[in-house]
Design a protein around this motif. Structure first.
Motif, PDB file in Angstrom:
ATOM      1  N   THR A   1       7.772  -0.402  -9.304  1.00  0.00           N
ATOM      2  CA  THR A   1       6.250  -0.047  -8.602  1.00  0.00           C
ATOM      3  C   THR A   1       5.289   0.023  -9.394  1.00  0.00           C
TER       4      THR A   1
ATOM      5  N   SER B   1       5.096  -4.284 -10.617  1.00  0.00           N
ATOM      6  CA  SER B   1       4.990  -4.976  -9.544  1.00  0.00           C
ATOM      7  C   SER B   1       3.759  -5.690  -8.963  1.00  0.00           C
TER       8      SER B   1
ATOM      9  N   ASP C   1       3.132  -9.522  -7.856  1.00  0.00           N
ATOM     10  CA  ASP C   1       2.662  -9.878  -6.660  1.00  0.00           C
ATOM     11  C   ASP C   1       1.474 -10.910  -7.171  1.00  0.00           C
TER      12      ASP C   1
ATOM     13  N   THR D   1       3.262  -2.626  -4.027  1.00  0.00           N
ATOM     14  CA  THR D   1       4.423  -3.214  -3.361  1.00  0.00           C
ATOM     15  C   THR D   1       5.459  -2.958  -4.360  1.00  0.00           C
TER      16      THR D   1
ATOM     17  N   ARG E   1      10.913  -8.793  -3.648  1.00  0.00           N
ATOM     18  CA  ARG E   1      10.201  -7.868  -2.858  1.00  0.00           C
ATOM     19  C   ARG E   1      10.804  -7.230  -1.667  1.00  0.00           C
TER      20      ARG E   1
ATOM     21  N   GLY F   1       8.790  -4.378  -0.219  1.00  0.00           N
ATOM     22  CA  GLY F   1       7.716  -4.290   0.701  1.00  0.00           C
ATOM     23  C   GLY F   1       6.622  -3.196   0.359  1.00  0.00           C
ATOM     24  N   PRO F   2       5.556  -2.611   0.839  1.00  0.00           N
ATOM     25  CA  PRO F   2       4.612  -1.827   0.470  1.00  0.00           C
ATOM     26  C   PRO F   2       4.931  -0.385   0.466  1.00  0.00           C
TER      27      PRO F   2
END
Length: 295
Positions: free
Chosen positions: A142, A146, A150, A269, A276, A278-279
């Motif tokens: 994170t 990340s 993204d 994210t 991935r 998720g947030p």
């Protein structure tokens, strides 16, 4: 051991290495007298559906042929079931295989390891991380890294891995601290500013970046690497140290150990095993012995 051995193949892994690796791996298994069935999904969702059906149908083992993405997909089918996982590492990064001491880009040798483990009844219990409904085996990333993912995923040019280099340069230009809310186990939640927070069940990700250098996969704990606020110059000094695992010596880096981690931050994210999730906010926990790995 009951049922056929199921090869779960990613034909696009490592620019086609996954498809090419399936044949020598299958030959090694068949040479040991094992029945082999190959599964190639039309996409990730189809491959996972077929893998779960194989596990539910009593396959003797699920063997992931490809990179860390295919291993991650296979985990979603076998975690907590008792069905053993074999790995034929034929991707780009192959971090899980490297950390586990398995052959990399040698499908015949990897197939032989799986065959010997099955015929001799040999497997190793391995911890997994779980974030929501998602299982992971290496590192949950994170923050800065990340955000590079993204941005790279949004880019249509350049193609290939080079676009992530371009994405990294763009994120460096926009570098700023992220305000996190973090909780380790039952300790009180606290706020901290950081460049990134990485939650490691295993030690490396991204093709050999040892972000959580001392993490081991059978101790029931995560190693959580926090890179604090830093300038672009400092980050560029710390980053090369990640490959040797020496970055925790830098004063901007701290490492924590916990079985459960809760992370919250705005506009961040999480990715785990390169995929991935998720947030944030997310809660991650270790699940000891959730996987039987053929070694």
């Amino acid at each position: 051991m009951t049922g056929d051995i199921t090869l779960l193949v990613n034909p696009t892994s490592g620019r086609g290495r996954g498809a090419r690796a399936a044949r020598p791996a299958a030959e090694a298994l068949r040479s040991a007298g094992l029945a082999v069935r190959t599964v190639v999904g039309s996409d990730a969702a189809d491959a996972l559906d077929q893998a779960r059906k194989a596990v539910d149908g009593g396959t003797g083992a699920l063997v992931a042929v490809g990179g860390d993405g295919m291993v991650s997909l296979a985990l979603q089918a076998v975690a907590g079931t008792g069905t053993p996982l074999g790995v034929v590492a034929a991707g780009t990064g192959n971090d899980f295989a490297r950390v586990s001491g398995l052959p990399v880009r040698d499908p015949a040798a990897a197939g032989a390891v799986v065959a010997a483990a099955l015929t001799e009844g040999r497997s190793r219990p391995v911890d997994l991380g779980r974030a929501g409904e998602r299982w992971f085996c290496t590192v949950m990333a994170t923050g800065f890294d990340s955000r590079v993912n993204d941005r790279g995923n949004r880019m249509s040019w350049p193609r290939g891995r080079f676009r992530y280099d371009v994405a990294m340069l763009a994120e460096l230009a926009a570098l700023r601290p992220i305000r996190y809310r973090v909780q380790f186990d039952d300790a009180p939640e606290r706020e901290l500013d950081a460049t990134l927070v990485a939650v490691g069940n295993g030690s490396s990700y991204g093709g050999g970046m040892r972000m959580c250098a001392d993490a081991v996969m059978d101790d029931g704990l995560f190693d959580v690497c926090v890179v604090g606020p830093c300038t672009r110059r400092t980050l560029l000094r710390v980053f090369p140290l990640v490959y040797s695992g020496k970055h925790p010596r830098h004063p901007v880096v701290t490492v924590h150990r916990a079985a459960r981690v809760r992370l919250a931050a705005d506009d961040v994210t999480a990715y785990a095993d390169g995929e991935r999730i998720g947030p944030l906010p997310l809660h991650a926990e270790t699940v000891p012995g959730a996987l039987r790995l053929l070694v």
